[in-house]
Scaffold this active site. Sequence first.
Site, mmCIF file in Angstrom:
data_model
loop_
_atom_site.group_PDB
_atom_site.id
_atom_site.type_symbol
_atom_site.label_atom_id
_atom_site.label_comp_id
_atom_site.label_asym_id
_atom_site.label_seq_id
_atom_site.Cartn_x
_atom_site.Cartn_y
_atom_site.Cartn_z
ATOM 1 N N CYS A 2 0.684 9.178 13.142
ATOM 2 C CA CYS A 2 1.832 10.070 13.189
ATOM 3 C C CYS A 2 2.986 9.271 13.777
ATOM 4 O O CYS A 2 2.786 8.162 14.261
ATOM 5 C CB CYS A 2 1.563 11.252 14.107
ATOM 6 S SG CYS A 2 0.249 12.343 13.509
ATOM 7 N N GLY A 28 3.828 9.462 8.429
ATOM 8 C CA GLY A 28 3.333 10.822 8.217
ATOM 9 C C GLY A 28 4.246 11.579 7.289
ATOM 10 O O GLY A 28 5.459 11.603 7.511
ATOM 11 N N ASN A 102 1.003 11.397 19.302
ATOM 12 C CA ASN A 102 0.495 10.461 18.293
ATOM 13 C C ASN A 102 -0.771 9.859 18.854
ATOM 14 O O ASN A 102 -0.760 9.295 19.943
ATOM 15 C CB ASN A 102 1.535 9.362 18.016
ATOM 16 C CG ASN A 102 1.000 8.296 17.067
ATOM 17 O OD1 ASN A 102 0.146 8.581 16.222
ATOM 18 N ND2 ASN A 102 1.495 7.095 17.202
ATOM 19 N N GLY A 103 -1.864 9.982 18.106
ATOM 20 C CA GLY A 103 -3.132 9.435 18.561
ATOM 21 C C GLY A 103 -4.247 10.405 18.289
ATOM 22 O O GLY A 103 -4.110 11.306 17.458
ATOM 23 N N TYR A 243 -1.585 -2.671 8.338
ATOM 24 C CA TYR A 243 -1.194 -1.703 7.316
ATOM 25 C C TYR A 243 -0.125 -0.716 7.725
ATOM 26 O O TYR A 243 0.793 -0.428 6.959
ATOM 27 C CB TYR A 243 -2.436 -0.922 6.872
ATOM 28 C CG TYR A 243 -2.123 0.315 6.072
ATOM 29 C CD1 TYR A 243 -1.678 0.219 4.751
ATOM 30 C CD2 TYR A 243 -2.238 1.586 6.628
ATOM 31 C CE1 TYR A 243 -1.367 1.352 4.012
ATOM 32 C CE2 TYR A 243 -1.921 2.725 5.889
ATOM 33 C CZ TYR A 243 -1.490 2.598 4.589
ATOM 34 O OH TYR A 243 -1.178 3.709 3.869
HETATM 35 P P1 AMP Z 1 -9.099 2.172 -1.018
HETATM 36 O O1 AMP Z 1 -8.638 2.251 -2.426
HETATM 37 O O2 AMP Z 1 -9.749 3.423 -0.582
HETATM 38 O O3 AMP Z 1 -9.923 0.979 -0.722
HETATM 39 O O4 AMP Z 1 -7.800 2.095 -0.100
HETATM 40 C C1 AMP Z 1 -7.153 0.874 0.072
HETATM 41 C C2 AMP Z 1 -5.674 1.112 0.115
HETATM 42 O O5 AMP Z 1 -5.370 2.136 1.052
HETATM 43 C C3 AMP Z 1 -4.949 -0.133 0.569
HETATM 44 O O6 AMP Z 1 -3.941 -0.392 -0.395
HETATM 45 C C4 AMP Z 1 -4.332 0.213 1.911
HETATM 46 O O7 AMP Z 1 -2.992 -0.224 1.966
HETATM 47 C C5 AMP Z 1 -4.390 1.710 1.992
HETATM 48 N N1 AMP Z 1 -4.868 2.193 3.296
HETATM 49 C C6 AMP Z 1 -5.603 1.598 4.219
HETATM 50 N N2 AMP Z 1 -5.860 2.400 5.265
HETATM 51 C C7 AMP Z 1 -5.251 3.562 4.994
HETATM 52 C C8 AMP Z 1 -5.121 4.801 5.684
HETATM 53 N N3 AMP Z 1 -5.697 5.006 6.863
HETATM 54 N N4 AMP Z 1 -4.379 5.773 5.082
HETATM 55 C C9 AMP Z 1 -3.815 5.562 3.896
HETATM 56 N N5 AMP Z 1 -3.906 4.437 3.204
HETATM 57 C C10 AMP Z 1 -4.608 3.434 3.735
#
Ligand code: AMP
Length: 457
Positions: A2, A28, A102-103, A243
């Site tokens: 968040c 978010g 946030n957390g 990320y």
């Molecule tokens: P996946 O297709 O499930 O392996 O998701 C990988 C993609 O999700 C990557 O392009 C990341 O940039 C993104 N990603 C990684 N962690 C998160 C997260 N917690 N929430 C949303 N997107 C994420």
Amino acid sequence: MCAIVGVYGSENAAKIAYYALFSMQHRGQESTGISTADGKRIHLIKERGLVTDVFKEDTFRLLQGSCAIGHNRYSTAGDDSILDAQPVFARYKLGEISVAHNGNLVNKYEVRNRLIDRGAIFQTGMDTENIVHLIAKSQENKLEARIKDMLTKIKGAYCLVIQSRKKMFVIRDRFGIRPLSLGRLKDGGWIVASETCAFDLVGAEFIRDVRPGEMLTFEEGKEPYSEQIFEPDYHPCAFEYIYFARPDSIIDGKNVYNMRLEMGRQLARETPADIDLVLPVPDSGVAAACGFAEQLGVPFEMGIVRNHYVGRTFIEPTQEVRELKVKLKLSPIRKLIEGKRVAIVDDSLVRGTTSRQIVKMLKDAGATEVHMRIAAPEIKYPCRYGIDTPTKTELISASYTPAEIAKKMNAESLGFLSIEGLKKSLGSDRTYSLVSFDGNYFAGGSAESPSCSEIFN
Ligand code: AMP
């Protein structure tokens, strides 16, 4: 996952909070809210939707006062209720308060159940409501003391901004897991925000990060008062660099883009490939792909076009919709890819949904070989400290080796950054929170405790 902001002592508090939230929209997208305090009462507007959808010119007439706190809520499957929007406002014995968090609190069930046993009622599934209840239940006479009392009862990852009718309190947990920075506004007011990109937009001067275990109190006519209320045990979250945070933000003195570049370079050192072209998964893999290409001396191209008008793919509740959304979002440039051996670089691999589709997309576009490279270690454990990762069974690296995943994806190879490589890229001056990669739940919780998105569905 968040964003929070707090503004104190500014004529334009609500507007500044609005711009800060706008710059942190990536943290978010589900709901957003701002509450202001004018010395006599607290005003609150919160709603589902993006910052620009929720706040209109006339909403600012309502948001009076020189103190504003705000929040952007990250969307997790299922809990899309307006009640889950923040800040959380309450009237209690000492007046009015509003809280933005946030957390993620790891002892939220214990605390909630104890409160419910004693007759408390809850409107939402959010752990932030625990915080409000604990403050209201405390027997201390002053809000400061009640907040400190509450803090002895919560555990886990938290950055908090708490507003009363006259004051603002800012607290970062003793591990400093989630980022929070302090800045000074041009009109002499103060701002705290999850990311420094908010300061750049509102023209605030970065002062310093809020220290792990620190509480800052803002009061009219006084300089902010700092108190170290817990012994710090700094463990900033590595995933913010990998990320989550915006590349232009600076966390703990380190620019996020530069960290990603370095992770890409290190990835190339650890898992080189014989290729003609490096492509990023836009936008999350761009910086790491640049570093990867630079280190290998191979051309880099933005060979996949991203449609910016669809939301993040990860947030969709069902697998079918998630897969369709990858196609809606990403499209390859055949002319660049045809006949080439390509490396495709992304920042992380979670369920593997995106990557599987991308490999297929690249092969359909004529790539002769596809080498998948991930600028993070294998995610084997769910985060319990505020990053919404799925359950362990959904994490592809928790069940399969890189070679097995490469086979499932029909990629020629798959390489991850090692944990040691990640540490090296981020620098040895800190002990980072690496819980998703090493399963070290140093701040409590475990892989088995329910994730943010599972809790109340
Ligand atoms: P996946 O297709 O499930 O392996 O998701 C990988 C993609 O999700 C990557 O392009 C990341 O940039 C993104 N990603 C990684 N962690 C998160 C997260 N917690 N929430 C949303 N997107 C994420």
